[in-house]
Write a protein that holds these residues in place. Structure first.
Motif, mmCIF file in Angstrom:
data_model
loop_
_atom_site.group_PDB
_atom_site.id
_atom_site.type_symbol
_atom_site.label_atom_id
_atom_site.label_comp_id
_atom_site.label_asym_id
_atom_site.label_seq_id
_atom_site.Cartn_x
_atom_site.Cartn_y
_atom_site.Cartn_z
ATOM 1 N N THR A 1 1.125 -1.650 0.381
ATOM 2 C CA THR A 1 -0.607 0.011 -0.280
ATOM 3 C C THR A 1 0.967 1.159 0.125
ATOM 4 O OG1 THR A 1 -0.296 -0.104 2.367
ATOM 5 C CG2 THR A 1 -1.321 -0.962 1.014
ATOM 6 N N ASP A 2 0.223 2.264 -1.012
ATOM 7 C CA ASP A 2 0.905 3.496 -0.437
ATOM 8 C C ASP A 2 -0.054 5.012 -0.528
ATOM 9 O OD1 ASP A 2 3.072 5.360 -2.021
ATOM 10 O OD2 ASP A 2 4.286 4.545 -2.279
ATOM 11 N N SER A 3 0.382 5.494 -0.083
ATOM 12 C CA SER A 3 -0.899 6.587 0.437
ATOM 13 C C SER A 3 -1.194 7.753 -0.562
ATOM 14 C CB SER A 3 -1.201 7.452 2.029
ATOM 15 O OG SER A 3 0.673 7.942 2.322
ATOM 16 N N GLU A 4 0.411 7.842 -0.782
ATOM 17 C CA GLU A 4 1.060 8.944 -1.911
ATOM 18 C C GLU A 4 0.481 8.172 -3.688
ATOM 19 O OE1 GLU A 4 4.364 11.718 -3.527
ATOM 20 O OE2 GLU A 4 3.731 11.557 -1.552
ATOM 21 N N ARG A 5 1.103 6.933 -4.159
ATOM 22 C CA ARG A 5 0.811 6.036 -5.527
ATOM 23 C C ARG A 5 -0.593 5.313 -4.958
ATOM 24 N NH1 ARG A 5 3.091 10.131 -7.454
ATOM 25 N NH2 ARG A 5 5.334 10.312 -7.744
ATOM 26 N N PRO A 6 -1.709 5.329 -5.190
ATOM 27 C CA PRO A 6 -2.766 4.043 -4.683
ATOM 28 C C PRO A 6 -2.536 3.119 -5.740
ATOM 29 C CG PRO A 6 -3.845 6.071 -4.540
ATOM 30 C CD PRO A 6 -2.283 6.689 -4.854
ATOM 31 N N GLY A 7 -1.962 4.097 -7.039
ATOM 32 C CA GLY A 7 -1.864 2.501 -8.193
ATOM 33 C C GLY A 7 -1.496 1.548 -8.043
ATOM 34 N N VAL A 8 0.135 1.457 -7.521
ATOM 35 C CA VAL A 8 1.124 0.708 -7.331
ATOM 36 C C VAL A 8 0.565 -0.222 -6.752
ATOM 37 C CG1 VAL A 8 2.751 2.378 -8.085
ATOM 38 C CG2 VAL A 8 2.572 2.247 -5.252
#
Length: 120
Positions: free
Chosen positions: A80-87
């Protein structure tokens, strides 16, 4: 930016300082047949899920060794990545996980993870 990789088997979570490298690709599985007399015929198949490589940076050696241990478990993982949710994805490790001391700074650590996304 907050990035987390969590093992589905309950082994824990790692939070890299930064995901410095993210590369991905999707392999087409279409089949193309040459026809006698010219032309082509195709069989369309859904592509494979994403695969590629994650490059995780850690400020502390103990965190990098912890990430190496976590990613060596028999488990699937959730990114999970809060800045880049697409990854974000669910993935398994697909190859050798590498741990390296940064050659320039001799202070930070890098964990490189080859991955294969899985459908859940």
């Amino acid at each position: 930016m907050a990035s987390y990789i969590t093992a589905n088997n309950g082994a824990g979570t790692t939070a890299p300082t930064v995901i410095d490298g993210y590369s991905t690709e999707r392999e087409s599985r279409n089949v193309v047949h040459d026809l006698i007399g010219g032309g082509i015929a195709t069989t369309l198949i859904l592509p494979r899920p994403r695969s590629g490589e994650l490059v995780l940076h850690y400020a502390a050696e103990v965190q990098a060794w912890g990430a190496l241990a976590l990613l060596s478990n028999e488990s699937a993982y959730v990114l999970t990545d809060s800045e880049r949710p697409g990854v974000g994805m669910v993935f398994v490790v697909n190859g050798n996980v590498q741990l390296a001391l940064d050659d320039d700074t001799r202070e930070t650590w890098t964990v490189t993870v080859p991955y294969q996304e899985i459908n859940t």
